[in-house]
Write a protein that holds these residues in place. Structure first.
Motif, PDB file in Angstrom:
ATOM      1  N   ARG B  67       0.835  -1.188   0.000  1.00 40.86           N
ATOM      2  CA  ARG B  67       0.000   0.000   0.000  1.00 40.86           C
ATOM      3  C   ARG B  67       0.873   1.243   0.000  1.00 40.86           C
ATOM      4  N   PRO B 130      -0.934  12.679 -11.830  1.00 41.81           N
ATOM      5  CA  PRO B 130      -2.326  12.227 -11.780  1.00 41.81           C
ATOM      6  C   PRO B 130      -3.106  13.198 -10.900  1.00 41.81           C
ATOM      7  N   ALA B 142       3.814   1.238  -9.535  1.00 40.21           N
ATOM      8  CA  ALA B 142       3.101  -0.039  -9.621  1.00 40.21           C
ATOM      9  C   ALA B 142       1.888   0.047 -10.536  1.00 40.21           C
ATOM     10  N   ALA B 145       1.134   5.150 -13.418  1.00 40.91           N
ATOM     11  CA  ALA B 145       0.197   6.280 -13.432  1.00 40.91           C
ATOM     12  C   ALA B 145       0.493   7.244 -14.573  1.00 40.91           C
ATOM     13  N   GLY B 197       2.278  -4.451  -7.740  1.00 40.83           N
ATOM     14  CA  GLY B 197       2.677  -5.158  -6.528  1.00 40.83           C
ATOM     15  C   GLY B 197       2.612  -6.665  -6.624  1.00 40.83           C
ATOM     16  N   GLU B 324      -8.633  17.887 -12.320  1.00 35.64           N
ATOM     17  CA  GLU B 324      -7.872  16.831 -11.643  1.00 35.64           C
ATOM     18  C   GLU B 324      -8.720  16.161 -10.570  1.00 35.64           C
TER      19      GLU B 324
HETATM   20  C1  FAD Z   1      -8.888  12.184  -7.347  1.00 37.74           C
HETATM   21  C2  FAD Z   1      -8.062  11.179  -8.013  1.00 37.74           C
HETATM   22  C3  FAD Z   1      -7.573  11.445  -9.282  1.00 37.74           C
HETATM   23  C4  FAD Z   1      -6.770  10.522  -9.924  1.00 37.74           C
HETATM   24  N1  FAD Z   1      -6.280  10.834 -11.154  1.00 37.74           N
HETATM   25  C5  FAD Z   1      -5.459   9.964 -11.775  1.00 37.74           C
HETATM   26  C6  FAD Z   1      -4.905  10.271 -13.042  1.00 37.74           C
HETATM   27  O1  FAD Z   1      -5.175  11.308 -13.639  1.00 37.74           O
HETATM   28  N2  FAD Z   1      -4.047   9.379 -13.594  1.00 37.74           N
HETATM   29  C7  FAD Z   1      -3.718   8.221 -12.968  1.00 37.74           C
HETATM   30  O2  FAD Z   1      -2.909   7.461 -13.520  1.00 37.74           O
HETATM   31  N3  FAD Z   1      -4.224   7.889 -11.783  1.00 37.74           N
HETATM   32  C8  FAD Z   1      -5.092   8.729 -11.173  1.00 37.74           C
HETATM   33  N4  FAD Z   1      -5.612   8.391  -9.953  1.00 37.74           N
HETATM   34  C9  FAD Z   1      -5.289   7.071  -9.370  1.00 37.74           C
HETATM   35  C10 FAD Z   1      -4.105   7.037  -8.404  1.00 37.74           C
HETATM   36  O3  FAD Z   1      -3.676   8.301  -8.041  1.00 37.74           O
HETATM   37  C11 FAD Z   1      -2.976   6.264  -9.032  1.00 37.74           C
HETATM   38  O4  FAD Z   1      -3.388   4.955  -9.291  1.00 37.74           O
HETATM   39  C12 FAD Z   1      -1.706   6.198  -8.165  1.00 37.74           C
HETATM   40  O5  FAD Z   1      -0.703   5.599  -8.926  1.00 37.74           O
HETATM   41  C13 FAD Z   1      -1.871   5.409  -6.885  1.00 37.74           C
HETATM   42  O6  FAD Z   1      -0.759   5.681  -6.044  1.00 37.74           O
HETATM   43  P1  FAD Z   1      -0.841   5.289  -4.513  1.00 37.74           P
HETATM   44  O7  FAD Z   1       0.436   5.633  -3.850  1.00 37.74           O
HETATM   45  O8  FAD Z   1      -2.054   5.873  -3.924  1.00 37.74           O
HETATM   46  O9  FAD Z   1      -0.947   3.711  -4.633  1.00 37.74           O
HETATM   47  P2  FAD Z   1      -1.912   2.692  -3.905  1.00 37.74           P
HETATM   48  O10 FAD Z   1      -3.329   2.968  -4.248  1.00 37.74           O
HETATM   49  O11 FAD Z   1      -1.568   2.628  -2.476  1.00 37.74           O
HETATM   50  O12 FAD Z   1      -1.451   1.348  -4.618  1.00 37.74           O
HETATM   51  C14 FAD Z   1      -1.579   1.180  -5.991  1.00 37.74           C
HETATM   52  C15 FAD Z   1      -0.848  -0.099  -6.412  1.00 37.74           C
HETATM   53  O13 FAD Z   1       0.530   0.046  -6.133  1.00 37.74           O
HETATM   54  C16 FAD Z   1       0.977  -1.021  -5.319  1.00 37.74           C
HETATM   55  N5  FAD Z   1       2.081  -0.485  -4.530  1.00 37.74           N
HETATM   56  C17 FAD Z   1       2.082   0.584  -3.693  1.00 37.74           C
HETATM   57  N6  FAD Z   1       3.305   0.777  -3.194  1.00 37.74           N
HETATM   58  C18 FAD Z   1       4.098  -0.192  -3.693  1.00 37.74           C
HETATM   59  C19 FAD Z   1       5.470  -0.543  -3.556  1.00 37.74           C
HETATM   60  N7  FAD Z   1       6.306   0.155  -2.786  1.00 37.74           N
HETATM   61  N8  FAD Z   1       5.921  -1.625  -4.232  1.00 37.74           N
HETATM   62  C20 FAD Z   1       5.113  -2.339  -5.034  1.00 37.74           C
HETATM   63  N9  FAD Z   1       3.826  -2.056  -5.206  1.00 37.74           N
HETATM   64  C21 FAD Z   1       3.323  -0.990  -4.549  1.00 37.74           C
HETATM   65  C22 FAD Z   1      -0.234  -1.466  -4.564  1.00 37.74           C
HETATM   66  O14 FAD Z   1      -0.101  -2.795  -4.121  1.00 37.74           O
HETATM   67  C23 FAD Z   1      -1.275  -1.330  -5.641  1.00 37.74           C
HETATM   68  O15 FAD Z   1      -1.180  -2.449  -6.481  1.00 37.74           O
HETATM   69  C24 FAD Z   1      -6.449   9.294  -9.284  1.00 37.74           C
HETATM   70  C25 FAD Z   1      -6.929   9.013  -8.015  1.00 37.74           C
HETATM   71  C26 FAD Z   1      -7.750   9.942  -7.374  1.00 37.74           C
HETATM   72  C27 FAD Z   1      -8.253   9.593  -6.026  1.00 37.74           C
END
Ligand code: FAD
Ligand code: FAD
Lengths: 453, 453
Positions: B67, B130, B142, B145, B197, B324
């Motif tokens: 996470r 993002p 992962a 994005a 992941g 966004e």
């Molecule tokens: C308001 C909003 C707008 C968004 N807009 C976009 C956008 O424009 N474009 C876009 O691409 N996404 C967008 N997203 C989605 C999100 O921001 C992306 O998916 C982002 O990459 C998730 O990052 P996170 O750190 O929150 O990962 P998490 O949600 O915590 O995890 C995502 C994945 O990464 C894995 N992971 C996390 N850390 C590691 C690690 N250290 N090693 C291996 N695996 C790991 C997790 O197991 C999971 O599979 C948006 C989300 C929201 C809420």
């Protein structure tokens, strides 16, 4: 197997590997990898024929090596003795230039030059431009070829959007598509790019095209030494000027290149032996490129260039082309090996000096040029004694990897650098590679002599 | 296992999965994936602790889900019941901003916002953007994005130069480095990017930075319909103007976004419900950006825009930010699911109309916006009935993939889209994915509920 191969591609498209007519196909351009003698050379005409060839060889327990244009510099397309050599020369059709989505779909035997010319008819370009544009799309995908324009546009990897390929069991996989991005499971396109024919045989390639830039300006800046030159490269890259070419040539390479191209730049004699930086700017509008050229001259001057020469269009084009052909020039001059390590951009100067020191220690001459904007140093090593050559190369690889570099920036591992990768690569990473390879090709039929030791 | 986990990270950094204090960590932002109940949540402090956690879970036959910030939209970070949830919040150090090589080295828990701010101190930017910049580097690697700036700079994949990661057996692999290109065996960096992941836990990330562009201009162009708008996108991309943002918003999404941000653009009322194209230009010099903005207005006008509004800086920034946050706006409006298929850019209009028809057929409301320059369509589906929602989504995925698209352009597969990928992905490709996964994680301990069915 012969019957199966004939059934697969037709009798006209199978030739015994020891037939003199195919002698030229049995090695690539790597200086240190001897030609192999395949059992047969086959020329499939389409994807299904490729799949049938793979099944035929596999059933016979014989390995396969793919061959594009054979311009590779690592022996990756040089067949092991007894292997089936799969030549893609007949699969040379441009299937589609799609100007709306700015993509092209081609068969693997299409050359870079033909693709770029076809794209040009739509005001587009395929900017992957290694020195040898007879190279095929299949070969450049398999080596992840770079070239002079990678500093601006990225390497092959940045351009391949989708592939069709035949796996070791004859199954056909389709990856990606006319999609500029995707996040739908592992990116198999990216896994296949750079895999040197060891995971699959590529039968169709979808690549991204770019708008063709009409305006170019080229400057040549001699520097007092490589340190100053490399520091200047950092400033050029961080300036935001986005050079289309950013090449380093040491004095002897500059001399060899100009001599081979019969090109006189009219440089003052005391500057010819300097370390040279060649920078090309490209853009949509003349006045902006002119303005950028002035800014570039200021950046280079401030970074210690001994002078900054604005090259007239004709000389610029010829010098760039001559630099692309540097391999032939140093080969003609008697180079015994060429390597293309990549290091962090800022470590290029340190690497060059350590590589030269390694040469000195073993009585080898080491000349350098390279895609400076990418940290990709091409070294020509002159050392006729095989033992001393090996020692020199060993120390060069040790120096580059100790600086955080890798054994090849764009030519690939092939047969020439498999031992270096085995010695200097990350051992866990190599184990991962072995496991991936075994997962997709358990019998080891796809180019088994390539890339791993 | 608890003893081993405590030994690995210390008692302060292990909490039982049903403890109310960790409830918020047990799901990401995907609308349709219910929270799981992990056995434990652990917060490792460094790579070796991550490796020890992996070994502990594996020894106990328990799976692990990583996470990051939990902003994911596909349920990829939502743990399966009983899994160990590995939270990277403590590993949030920026290890290095290297302005000379224009790279950053960070721990996976660093947020995009913090990295970009740190890069900004050197005149650089990390342009992966993002909608949610609290997202972590580990999570964005992962999921691969994308975001609004991908049209100019590319997605996460284009920026990751090297990784350190812990494999399923606890071994540590290092890939790439401060190297802008490499061709030294399979590109494991690229294999891990987008692997959600399931192949390794990332413990360090090396990314490329870009010069920060000081000048911006933003225009908003309402179009009579999506067809005309999408045709205009093609012309903008092929113009060579290199927009920094190129977003599509349909009328209802525009209303929802502006309302949520309390933003009034002063558009004539009859234009508010039009299909909108939002384009931002960015550059180094004001006069060039101004000149480009005029050219852009001409391109949009010629392509049939009903008007072209030059947004004042304040409104432009607020509109871009509001776009966004569109996810929160449509979530607040009651959307039941969000999907982000990617199709060939030129097929976006066809896809939008087929997706809306699918909605109509099942009585669902389908609103659209998206990263138009990338062919990445974000659809909000309003349909409270689970059966009808499933039917609608099924037909939407069918429509997108029939047009050569893929189930996700940037959000990833996760738990939300595993069934869609299973139904609409290339079956041979899925088999390859299964074999690769088995090769690196034979016991299926890394996020086994994610991405594959
Ligand atoms: C308001 C909003 C707008 C968004 N807009 C976009 C956008 O424009 N474009 C876009 O691409 N996404 C967008 N997203 C989605 C999100 O921001 C992306 O998916 C982002 O990459 C998730 O990052 P996170 O750190 O929150 O990962 P998490 O949600 O915590 O995890 C995502 C994945 O990464 C894995 N992971 C996390 N850390 C590691 C690690 N250290 N090693 C291996 N695996 C790991 C997790 O197991 C999971 O599979 C948006 C989300 C929201 C809420
Ligand atoms: C003068 C000169 C200058 C050069 N300059 C550069 C440069 O600047 N940058 C650079 O990157 N390279 C350069 N090269 C090297 C060479 O051009 C590249 O390696 C190129 O990618 C090789 O393409 P090819 O078609 O000749 O492939 P080949 O040499 O035929 O094969 C290369 C690899 O691709 C595999 N292969 C071929 N076709 C397929 C297929 N359809 N499916 C699967 N695998 C396949 C082969 O098995 C082999 O592993 C230069 C070479 C020369 C001679």
């Amino acid at each position: 197997m012969l019957d199966d191969l004939i059934a697969a591609v037709g009798a006209d498209h199978v030739v015994a590997g020891d037939d003199p007519s195919v002698a030229d196909l049995c090695a690539d351009e790597a200086l240190g990898v001897p030609a192999g003698t395949p059992s047969y050379v086959v020329w499939p005409g389409d994807r299904d024929e490729v799949a049938a060839v793979v099944r035929a060889a596999r059933a016979a327990g014989v390995s396969l090596t793919a061959r594009g244009a054979g311009t590779g510099l690592s022996g990756a397309a040089t067949p092991d003795d007894g292997a089936v050599l799969v030549a893609f020369a007949r699969m040379d059709r441009i299937l589609e230039i799609d100007p709306v989505d700015a993509v092209a779909v081609v068969q693997p035997g299409v050359s870079l030059a033909d693709l770029d010319a076809a794209a040009g008819e739509h005001g587009l370009t395929y900017p992957v431009h290694p020195g040898e544009t007879t190279a095929s799309l299949g070969g450049t995908v398999a080596t992840n070829a770079g070239g002079m324009r990678a500093v601006r546009y990225g390497v092959t990897r940045s351009h391949v959007l989708g592939l069709e390929a035949v796996l070791a069991d004859g199954a056909v996989v389709r990856t990606g598509g006319k999609l500029v991005k995707v996040s739908s499971g592992y990116d198999l396109t990216q896994l296949l790019v750079g895999s040197e024919g060891t995971l699959a045989l590529v039968t169709e390639v979808t690549v991204r095209l770019h708008p063709r830039l009409p305006v170019r300006r080229t400057v040549l800046a001699p520097f007092p030494d490589a340190d100053a030159l490399i520091a200047a490269v950092g400033r050029v890259v961080s300036s935001g000027l986005e050079p289309a070419v950013c090449e380093y040539l040491d004095g002897p390479t500059m001399r060899a290149v100009c001599a081979a191209a019969d090109l006189s730049l009219g440089l003052p004699e005391d500057l010819v032996d300097a370390d040279h930086l060649l920078v090309e700017l490209a853009g949509r509008r003349q006045e902006r490129v002119d303005e950028d050229a002035e800014e570039l001259a200021d950046v280079l001057g401030a970074a210690g260039a001994r002078d900054v020469f604005d090259l007239p269009t004709g000389s610029a084009r010829r010098l760039v082309e001559a630099r692309e052909k540097a391999f032939w020039a140093v080969k003609a001059a008697g180079a015994d090996e060429i390597v293309d390590l990549v290091v962090p951009r800022s470590s290029m100067a340190a690497f060059l000096s350590r590589a030269r020191a390694a040469g000195d220690a073993h009585g080898s001459r080491v000349l350098g040029c390279g895609h400076a904007g990418d940290g990709n140093v091409h070294l020509a090593v002159f050392q006729p004694d095989p033992g001393l050559l090996e020692k020199t190369l060993h120390d060069v690889f040790a120096a580059g990897t100790a600086l955080g570099g890798a054994v090849s920036g764009e030519h690939g591992v092939g047969r020439a650098k498999a031992h270096a990768l085995a010695e200097f690569g990350d051992p866990v990473g190599l184990d991962v590679v072995r496991r991936l390879r075994a997962a997709l090709d358990p019998d080891g039929v796809l180019n088994p002599g390539c890339a791993l030791r």
